[in-house]
Design a protein around this motif. Structure first.
Motif, PDB file in Angstrom:
ATOM      1  N   CYS A  68       0.856  -1.193   0.000  1.00  0.00           N
ATOM      2  CA  CYS A  68       0.000   0.000   0.000  1.00  0.00           C
ATOM      3  C   CYS A  68       0.884   1.231   0.000  1.00  0.00           C
ATOM      4  N   ALA A  69       0.415   2.300  -0.649  1.00  0.00           N
ATOM      5  CA  ALA A  69       1.167   3.561  -0.701  1.00  0.00           C
ATOM      6  C   ALA A  69       0.558   4.586   0.241  1.00  0.00           C
ATOM      7  N   ILE A  70       1.386   5.518   0.681  1.00  0.00           N
ATOM      8  CA  ILE A  70       0.936   6.710   1.390  1.00  0.00           C
ATOM      9  C   ILE A  70       1.208   7.908   0.485  1.00  0.00           C
ATOM     10  N   THR A  71       0.176   8.702   0.207  1.00  0.00           N
ATOM     11  CA  THR A  71       0.328   9.852  -0.698  1.00  0.00           C
ATOM     12  C   THR A  71      -0.415  11.054  -0.118  1.00  0.00           C
ATOM     13  N   ASP A  72       0.003  11.481   1.056  1.00  0.00           N
ATOM     14  CA  ASP A  72      -0.649  12.623   1.691  1.00  0.00           C
ATOM     15  C   ASP A  72      -0.411  13.897   0.887  1.00  0.00           C
ATOM     16  N   HIS A  73      -1.299  14.864   1.090  1.00  0.00           N
ATOM     17  CA  HIS A  73      -1.258  16.117   0.327  1.00  0.00           C
ATOM     18  C   HIS A  73      -0.072  16.989   0.747  1.00  0.00           C
ATOM     19  N   VAL A 131       2.805  16.674   1.978  1.00  0.00           N
ATOM     20  CA  VAL A 131       3.645  16.453   3.160  1.00  0.00           C
ATOM     21  C   VAL A 131       4.108  14.996   3.231  1.00  0.00           C
ATOM     22  N   MET A 132       5.133  14.775   4.069  1.00  0.00           N
ATOM     23  CA  MET A 132       5.665  13.421   4.261  1.00  0.00           C
ATOM     24  C   MET A 132       5.758  13.047   5.739  1.00  0.00           C
ATOM     25  N   TYR A 133       5.181  13.837   6.621  1.00  0.00           N
ATOM     26  CA  TYR A 133       5.426  13.581   8.037  1.00  0.00           C
ATOM     27  C   TYR A 133       4.658  12.380   8.582  1.00  0.00           C
ATOM     28  N   ALA A 156       5.517   6.663  10.574  1.00  0.00           N
ATOM     29  CA  ALA A 156       4.438   5.921  11.230  1.00  0.00           C
ATOM     30  C   ALA A 156       3.815   4.915  10.274  1.00  0.00           C
ATOM     31  N   PHE A 157       3.628   5.331   9.026  1.00  0.00           N
ATOM     32  CA  PHE A 157       3.060   4.448   8.009  1.00  0.00           C
ATOM     33  C   PHE A 157       3.995   3.270   7.735  1.00  0.00           C
ATOM     34  N   PHE A 158       5.267   3.563   7.565  1.00  0.00           N
ATOM     35  CA  PHE A 158       6.270   2.527   7.284  1.00  0.00           C
ATOM     36  C   PHE A 158       6.307   1.496   8.411  1.00  0.00           C
ATOM     37  N   ASP A 159       6.375   1.960   9.644  1.00  0.00           N
ATOM     38  CA  ASP A 159       6.467   1.049  10.783  1.00  0.00           C
ATOM     39  C   ASP A 159       5.217   0.184  10.920  1.00  0.00           C
ATOM     40  N   ALA A 160       4.041   0.799  10.735  1.00  0.00           N
ATOM     41  CA  ALA A 160       2.789   0.053  10.858  1.00  0.00           C
ATOM     42  C   ALA A 160       2.649  -0.976   9.743  1.00  0.00           C
ATOM     43  N   ALA A 161       3.065  -0.603   8.536  1.00  0.00           N
ATOM     44  CA  ALA A 161       2.995  -1.529   7.406  1.00  0.00           C
ATOM     45  C   ALA A 161       3.899  -2.734   7.647  1.00  0.00           C
ATOM     46  N   LYS A 162       5.119  -2.473   8.068  1.00  0.00           N
ATOM     47  CA  LYS A 162       6.067  -3.557   8.332  1.00  0.00           C
ATOM     48  C   LYS A 162       5.538  -4.489   9.419  1.00  0.00           C
TER      49      LYS A 162
END
Length: 279
Positions: free
Chosen positions: A42-47, A49-51, A55-61
């Protein structure tokens, strides 16, 4: 025999809670839903920003799902330094990191959007994209994308010229025309024209859902969130809305039903996911 989805699909256009007051996908809950659907990435593509990336990386892993780091950036109509006339506006663009180089370049782009280009939104421009495109895969985004806006205005040749310009910046097979279907009439027109454009240019297609909340039943809470963002009431007629309740994390089966005429665009989501490796 149980139903088996014949194709793989990966969500590449997702706004988490870090798209502040716009995205309502709680990272700590979203991956449970993705796993229940058999999703592997799954990708994260927030408007802008990258902050939310760490959190996304850790939760995905932790969930055993491959994280794809990205951003939906705002591209200034002319230049990021132009802050005189708001009518110039901006267009949207999805950027996904293929590798560590792409991750570093995306950091540079997003930072420059705030430091040099901020005007209502953190904006970048094509000059920056030319300087920092390496390691990135680009999708043409939603109806607010530059190519799509030209199509809606009836300017197909200008849209095609713009698509070829982006392909020149990112390189062959690193730029894709993005199909979306949330029941909006303009999307039906745009998708038809993007299919034609793909045939004429050889630019690949990719199908996405513009995800702003996790479950279909989250549409009402998300609408309240938009009211908070814009300072409006639910009863106000003329306000920002995401009509139709279709901006949730859809299953591969639901996406296949939406795009039976563009199955390659669904397959390309997995192809892109397989190419993205950021640790």
């Amino acid at each position: 025999m149980p139903d088996v989805t014949t194709r793989q699909f990966t969500h590449l256009h997702v706004h988490t809670e870090y798209s502040l007051l716009d995205g309502a996908c709680r990272i700590d809950r979203m991956f449970e839903h993705l796993k229940s659907m058999g999703q592997t990435a799954c990708a994260i593509t927030d408007h802008g920003v990258m902050y939310g990336s760490v959190a996304f990386f850790d939760a995905a892993k932790a969930a055993g799902i491959k994280p794809i780091i990205g951003c939906e950036v705002y591209v200034a109509t002319r230049t990021r330094f132009d802050k005189v006339n708001r009518i110039d506006g901006n267009s949207h663009l999805i950027l996904l990191c293929k590798d560590e180089t792409g991750y570093k370049n995306l950091i540079k782009l997003v930072s420059a959007g705030f430091i040099d280009g901020f005007y209502s939104k953190p904006r970048i421009d094509k000059e920056l994209l030319e300087q920092h495109h390496e390691g990135l895969i680009c999708l043409s985004a939603c109806l607010a994308g530059e190519v799509q806006r030209y199509i809606v205005k009836g300017l197909y040749d200008e849209a095609k010229k713009t698509a070829l310009e982006y392909q020149e910046i990112f390189g062959e097979d690193n730029y894709f025309l993005e199909l979306q279907d949330h029941g909006i009439p303009d999307q039906a027109l745009v998708n038809q024209q993007l299919l034609k454009m793909s045939q004429e240019t050889g630019i690949g297609l990719v199908a996405t859902n513009d995800v702003h909340y996790t479950y279909a039943e989250d549409a009402k809470p998300h609408d309240i969130l938009l009211c908070i963002q814009t300072g409006k009431k639910l009863s106000d007629e003329n306000r920002m809305r995401y009509e139709g309740g279709q901006y949730y994390v859809k299953s591969p089966e639901e996406m296949e039903k939406l795009f039976p005429y563009a199955l390659q665009a669904l397959d390309n989501t997995q192809r892109i996911a397989d190419r993205c490796h950021v640790e």
